[in-house]
Scaffold this active site. Structure first.
Site, PDB file in Angstrom:
ATOM      1  N   HIS A  65      45.222 164.111 -42.107  1.00  0.00           N
ATOM      2  CA  HIS A  65      44.732 165.218 -42.296  1.00  0.00           C
ATOM      3  C   HIS A  65      43.068 165.107 -42.306  1.00  0.00           C
ATOM      4  CE1 HIS A  65      43.692 165.541 -46.689  1.00  0.00           C
ATOM      5  NE2 HIS A  65      44.856 164.891 -46.925  1.00  0.00           N
ATOM      6  N   ASP A 177      40.358 160.391 -48.653  1.00  0.00           N
ATOM      7  CA  ASP A 177      41.576 161.538 -48.824  1.00  0.00           C
ATOM      8  C   ASP A 177      41.223 162.607 -47.994  1.00  0.00           C
ATOM      9  OD1 ASP A 177      43.785 163.030 -49.207  1.00  0.00           O
ATOM     10  OD2 ASP A 177      43.298 163.302 -51.340  1.00  0.00           O
ATOM     11  N   GLU A 210      45.083 170.619 -45.209  1.00  0.00           N
ATOM     12  CA  GLU A 210      46.272 170.031 -45.907  1.00  0.00           C
ATOM     13  C   GLU A 210      45.848 170.272 -47.509  1.00  0.00           C
ATOM     14  OE1 GLU A 210      48.151 166.877 -48.379  1.00  0.00           O
ATOM     15  OE2 GLU A 210      46.191 167.401 -48.277  1.00  0.00           O
ATOM     16  N   GLU A 211      44.509 170.143 -47.779  1.00  0.00           N
ATOM     17  CA  GLU A 211      44.253 170.271 -49.160  1.00  0.00           C
ATOM     18  C   GLU A 211      44.699 171.538 -50.025  1.00  0.00           C
ATOM     19  OE1 GLU A 211      43.888 167.892 -51.004  1.00  0.00           O
ATOM     20  OE2 GLU A 211      42.980 166.052 -49.789  1.00  0.00           O
ATOM     21  N   ASP A 233      48.896 159.138 -45.387  1.00  0.00           N
ATOM     22  CA  ASP A 233      48.096 159.764 -46.413  1.00  0.00           C
ATOM     23  C   ASP A 233      47.822 158.949 -47.687  1.00  0.00           C
ATOM     24  OD1 ASP A 233      46.657 161.752 -48.039  1.00  0.00           O
ATOM     25  OD2 ASP A 233      48.235 163.172 -47.446  1.00  0.00           O
ATOM     26  N   HIS A 320      40.562 162.090 -55.399  1.00  0.00           N
ATOM     27  CA  HIS A 320      39.759 163.364 -55.340  1.00  0.00           C
ATOM     28  C   HIS A 320      38.350 163.166 -56.407  1.00  0.00           C
ATOM     29  CE1 HIS A 320      43.112 166.750 -54.252  1.00  0.00           C
ATOM     30  NE2 HIS A 320      42.992 165.501 -53.413  1.00  0.00           N
TER      31      HIS A 320
END
Length: 353
Positions: A65, A177, A210-211, A233, A320
């Site tokens: 993603h 990410d 995606e998030e 991922d 994150h």
């Protein structure tokens, strides 16, 4: 191992969920350099297709993603400060004191994330973890009119954090990410191309949103109808202090990609990945999930009549945050294993449970 140009371009592009234009453009550039057929759908999902060498061989989609977590401006006050909410899941403590890049119609506006200084916090405030609503963005504007002339409500921001190369093939950056997944998808296409092509098509996918709910991947799978999909991922690297390997599994740097098993994941895809990785000499670990994986696999596996789906994790520290860390050797191993799997997908391959 130097940071590959394609990964650098993906990491330095800014693109929170719903605003993936820049990373998608970087993905397209490197896909076109491979000679892939590149298309984009209405949601912004980007597809790079390498044609297979045999008719009726299954099409393999490799999905990363392109979006990252970020911030979106919700209010500009009369003093010129920007107020915002999160796009994706943030630990607000990480944001205090960070520099940010606000993407606007006229280009990038630099700023900083501000909070009342510790000297001015009362005792209760010092004990309390800050919330996003306690923070603001300061772009140096003298008043609200100046700020509104430079930034609009709905503009997004990301933490300004360029890639940093460390020893032992480790790299730090924001947006690992999951630009890493997009990079692996491109790498699989490159490796398959170098081998003269796989029996079926290889479809490298840079999915969006995606998030905030895995929205892009579902639409991508519905539109492209791959016969099998592998989602790439990040997952938690468990060698850092404070992580319980009895809960998270043991997936340290240098142990390779993580091949996941679980309720929604197709067992035949796992076994084929497992065997392909072993045949290629790729070191890997195995993880298990009892339900949702919290990745795009959750959306893809139930599209149409169901798509056989596998999941490959890339061990990542400090997820994150602006200092997400990865081992490039683990990333290379993931691409090598998936490319080897693609070469085995002959006509008539079945993934029936």
């Amino acid at each position: 191992m130097p940071l590959p140009d394609a990964l650098r371009d993906l990491l330095t592009a800014t693109g929170p969920s719903g605003y993936e234009t820049a990373p998608s453009a970087a993905f397209r550039k490197h896909a076109e350099a491979l000679g892939a057929e590149v298309t984009v759908d209405a949601m912004g999902n980007t597809f790079a297709r390498l044609k297979g060498t045999k008719e009726d061989a299954p099409t393999l989609a490799v999905v990363g993603h392109a979006d990252e977590i970020g911030l979106v401006v919700t209010h500009i006050d009369d003093d010129g400060f920007l107020w915002f909410t999160g796009v994706g899941g943030w630990d607000p403590q990480i944001l205090v004191g960070q520099r940010v890049a606000v993407t606007t119609r006229d280009g990038v506006v630099p700023g900083v994330l501000g909070r009342k200084p510790i000297h001015l916090l009362d005792e209760d405030e010092r004990k309390r973890v800050p919330k996003l609503k306690d923070l603001h963005i300061d772009i140096g504007a003298k008043d609200g009119d100046e700020a509104k002339g430079r930034v609009r409500i709905g503009d997004t921001a990301v933490v300004a954090a360029e890639p940093l190369e460390l020893p032992n093939d480790r790299v730090v950056s924001r947006a690992m990410d999951n630009r890493l997944g997009c990079f692996v998808a491109l790498e699989v296409a490159r490796l398959v191309h170098e081998r003269g092509g796989s029996p079926g098509d290889v479809l490298a996918v840079a999915a969006v949103q995606e998030e905030i709910g895995c929205f892009g991947a579902g639409a991508a799978a519905y539109g492209q109808e791959p016969d099998v999909a592998i989602v790439v991922d990040v997952t938690h690297e468990t060698g850092a202090p404070g992580i319980d390997v009895k809960q998270e599994g043991k997936h340290g740097f240098g142990s390779g990609p993580v091949l996941e098993r679980g309720s929604i994941l197709n067992p035949h895809v796992f076994e084929r990945l497992h065997d392909a990785a072993e045949a290629e000499g790729v070191t890997f670990t195995v993880a298990a999930s009892g339900g949702r994986t919290w990745t795009d696999a959750d959306a893809i596996h139930l599209v149409r009549q169901g798509i056989p789906t596998g999941l490959v994790g890339l061990p990542l520290r400090y997820m994150h945050s602006p200092v997400e860390m990865v081992d490039l050797g683990d990333v290379a191993g993931a691409a090598k294993a998936i490319a080897a799997l693609a070469m085995t997908l002959e006509p008539g391959t079945s993934f029936a449970r």
